[in-house]
Design a protein around this motif. Structure first.
Motif, PDB file in Angstrom:
ATOM      1  N   ASN A  94     151.180  57.240  45.616  1.00 20.14           N
ATOM      2  CA  ASN A  94     151.772  57.562  44.426  1.00 20.14           C
ATOM      3  C   ASN A  94     151.005  56.728  43.141  1.00 20.14           C
ATOM      4  O   ASN A  94     150.743  57.123  41.973  1.00 20.14           O
TER       5      ASN A  94
ATOM      6  N   SER B 147     158.413  57.310  44.883  1.00 19.36           N
ATOM      7  CA  SER B 147     158.367  56.103  45.781  1.00 19.36           C
ATOM      8  C   SER B 147     157.234  55.596  45.132  1.00 19.36           C
ATOM      9  O   SER B 147     156.140  55.766  44.790  1.00 19.36           O
TER      10      SER B 147
ATOM     11  N   SER C 262     154.794  54.174  46.585  1.00 13.60           N
ATOM     12  CA  SER C 262     153.685  54.136  47.786  1.00 13.60           C
ATOM     13  C   SER C 262     152.503  54.195  46.965  1.00 13.60           C
ATOM     14  O   SER C 262     152.105  54.267  45.733  1.00 13.60           O
TER      15      SER C 262
ATOM     16  N   GLU D 248     157.342  61.605  47.288  1.00 10.23           N
ATOM     17  CA  GLU D 248     155.890  61.615  47.375  1.00 10.23           C
ATOM     18  C   GLU D 248     155.158  62.626  46.666  1.00 10.23           C
ATOM     19  O   GLU D 248     155.819  63.736  46.560  1.00 10.23           O
TER      20      GLU D 248
END
Length: 549
Positions: free
Chosen positions: A280, A275, A277, A250
């Protein structure tokens, strides 16, 4: 002899041996009288090299280098072997660092031993808000079934406990942890399993189900995380690693790594896979990749399926030892397709964890749809453990890089046939076949799933044997790599898989002076003794950071 003729003769001699007739060029370090495996395109072996400002100046014979250059430090290695700094092409450096504060459950021979280690760890850290551990593997126990949380509930009724399986794709939690996460028998999760027996929770959570509880664990303080990252770095340097690929981070952690590197505290080079996410994607889709001399952020790590050991790997046909299970994808197919299109459009590398043959087929097909033939995007399949033979050519067709971990083969070989049956096991862990598709592959360890020592992976790739040199003839030896291929997989080819082949991965002019000195020559030593090789020194950027005491 006349004066003019003498000057002419002297001048001609200087032309023939020009380096002896001018001042030596300055360098910071000379290494000579060594056996230097440069890992260049021609597999050149030389005796010496010069370093200045953290980069290789030149390589060549000892006499040539010592005549042309003069350095503040000159080391006579007396024939010792030197290699480019080792690169772990797939690891979890941050996770490994965090695990240093958890109970070490690797190598436990029974669940009773797991419990003993947990009790000892709790005595060592009595104030910790959670009891955490990692590394158990029920396949190593007399009873191969997943454990239940009954004993943990009795011993730790008011303390939440989460202990992760060796592969990171399953965990056992106690009733207190389940209660904190509000997980009940009625809870459902996509891309995971909340195990129940007779309607009762056993505490086993597989793949996406783990996150239901894990997200309740308080995050490590930044100062504490920085401390363990530096401790993890020392352990990596001690085994010859100068670069690691961290598969799934992250942004806040990446920012911490960057700050530690800029402060010259963290000297490990890190290729950080993001990742996928929302945080991100929002930041990096807007701002693009980030690259410094020590940190490279230009890829996303995606999970297609789980692991073979916990039967989360997605297979085309049912598990041999569980005919009612085929494993599962962690997201729906359209999620992977849309993410691939986004990453391709924005110029990011896509690196997908795929273990089962169904997951590999899906991701290879999606990659093919997006990449549309030959390309230089260098998208990767991480693990590629079970690939149907009809799908293997797709790696070459779309220039997809197989990123594999040889010690997975030698760890899994004791039970993998039980999961796959005789037909599928024959084309599992097929590293030589995968290598043929593009002429190279990247080698890693997946630590802390496996040991951090890259020489264990080198040995497993070449001998197809574990630490006990078992089995005698090697596990599916037809897919063994040569020693040079294994060396390239953890140096030159690993750098290429990270778009870093112009910076590192070989001992060549103008590349970072990352190298390692070993106690014996792994290219010629007896294979059975490879794991006994010692690291005598590790140098990132031409600076010694490790020498045994």
């Amino acid at each position: 002899m006349s004066k003019n003729r003498l000057l002419l003769t002297f001048g001609w001699g200087c032309f023939l041996g020009f380096t002896s007739c001018r001042e030596p060029e300055p360098a910071d370090l000379l290494i000579y009288n060594a056996k230097v495996y440069t890992a260049d395109m021609d597999s050149t072996v030389v005796e010496a090299f010069a370093i200045k400002d953290g980069k290789f100046l030149e390589v060549g014979g000892s006499s040539f280098i010592r005549t042309k250059y003069k350095a503040r430090r000159e080391l006579d290695l007396k024939g010792k072997p030197v290699y480019p700094g080792f690169i772990d092409a797939h690891a979890h450096f941050v996770g490994y660092a965090q695990n240093l504060m958890q109970a070490d459950l690797v190598g436990t021979k029974s669940f009773a031993e797991v419990v003993q280690r947990l009790v000892a760890h709790r005595k060592k850290y009595p104030a910790a808000p959670w009891l955490l551990g990692r590394g158990w593997d029920q396949n190593d126990w007399p009873v191969k079934d997943f454990p239940t949380n009954d004993t943990l509930n009795q011993l730790f009724p008011e303390l939440p406990v989460l202990i992760t399986r060796i592969d990171g794709h399953a965990a056992l939690v106690n009733a207190k942890a389940l209660a904190l996460a509000q997980v009940t028998p009625a809870t459902t999760v996509s891309g995971g399993i909340i195990q129940k027996v007779n309607g009762r929770l056993t505490g086993i959570l597989i793949d996406n189900a783990e996150e239901l509880v894990a997200r309740k664990i308080p995050p490590m303080q930044t100062s504490e995380l920085a401390k363990v990252l530096l401790a993890a770095q020392e352990k990596c340097f001690a085994v010859g690693l100068t670069s690691v690929v961290d598969a799934g981070l992250e942004k806040p952690v990446i920012d911490l790594i960057d700050s530690l590197q800029k402060a010259k505290a963290l000297k490990m080079r890190i290729y950080a896979m993001l990742s996928p996410s929302e945080e991100n994607k929002n930041y990096y889709f807007k701002n693009g990749p980030y690259h410094s001399p020590y940190l490279n952020v230009r890829s996303f790590k995606v999970y297609a399926d789980g692991a073979l050991g916990s039967r989360g790997a997605c297979l085309l046909h049912p598990y041999h030892d569980q005919p009612n299970q085929t494993g599962f994808l962690l997201q729906n197919q359209e999620y992977y397709r849309q993410l691939a299109k986004q990453l391709n459009q924005l110029g990011f590398q896509m690196n997908t964890h795929a273990i089962g043959d169904s997951a590999n087929r899906l991701m290879l097909n999606i990659y093919g749809e997006v990449l549309k033939g030959k390309n230089n995007k260098r998208w990767r399949i991480e693990h590629a453990q079970v690939v149907n033979p009809t799908d293997v050519p797709k790696f070459g067709r779309y220039n997809i890089i197989p990123s594999v971990q040889p010690t997975h083969a030698t760890s899994d070989m004791y039970w993998a046939a039980d999961r796959l049956g005789p037909e599928r096991i024959a084309h599992a862990y097929a590293y030589k076949y995968l290598l043929k598709q593009n002429g190279f592959l990247a080698l890693g360890s997946d630590f802390p799933v496996e040991a951090i020592n890259p020489l264990y992976g080198f040995h497993a790739a070449v001998a197809r044997q574990d630490a006990k040199n078992y089995p005698a003839g090697g596990f599916q030896k037809n897919n063994a790599l040569t020693r040079v291929q294994a060396l390239y997989g953890m140096t030159r080819w690993a750098a290429y898989a990270n778009f870093e082949e112009k910076e590192k991965g070989s001992i060549e002019r103008n590349k970072y002076a990352d190298f390692v000195i070993l106690s014996q020559d792994i290219i010629t030593a007896d294979l059975s003794a490879i794991r006994n090789t010692k690291v005598l020194a590790t140098y990132p950027n031409g600076e010694v950071v490790y020498q045994p005491k």
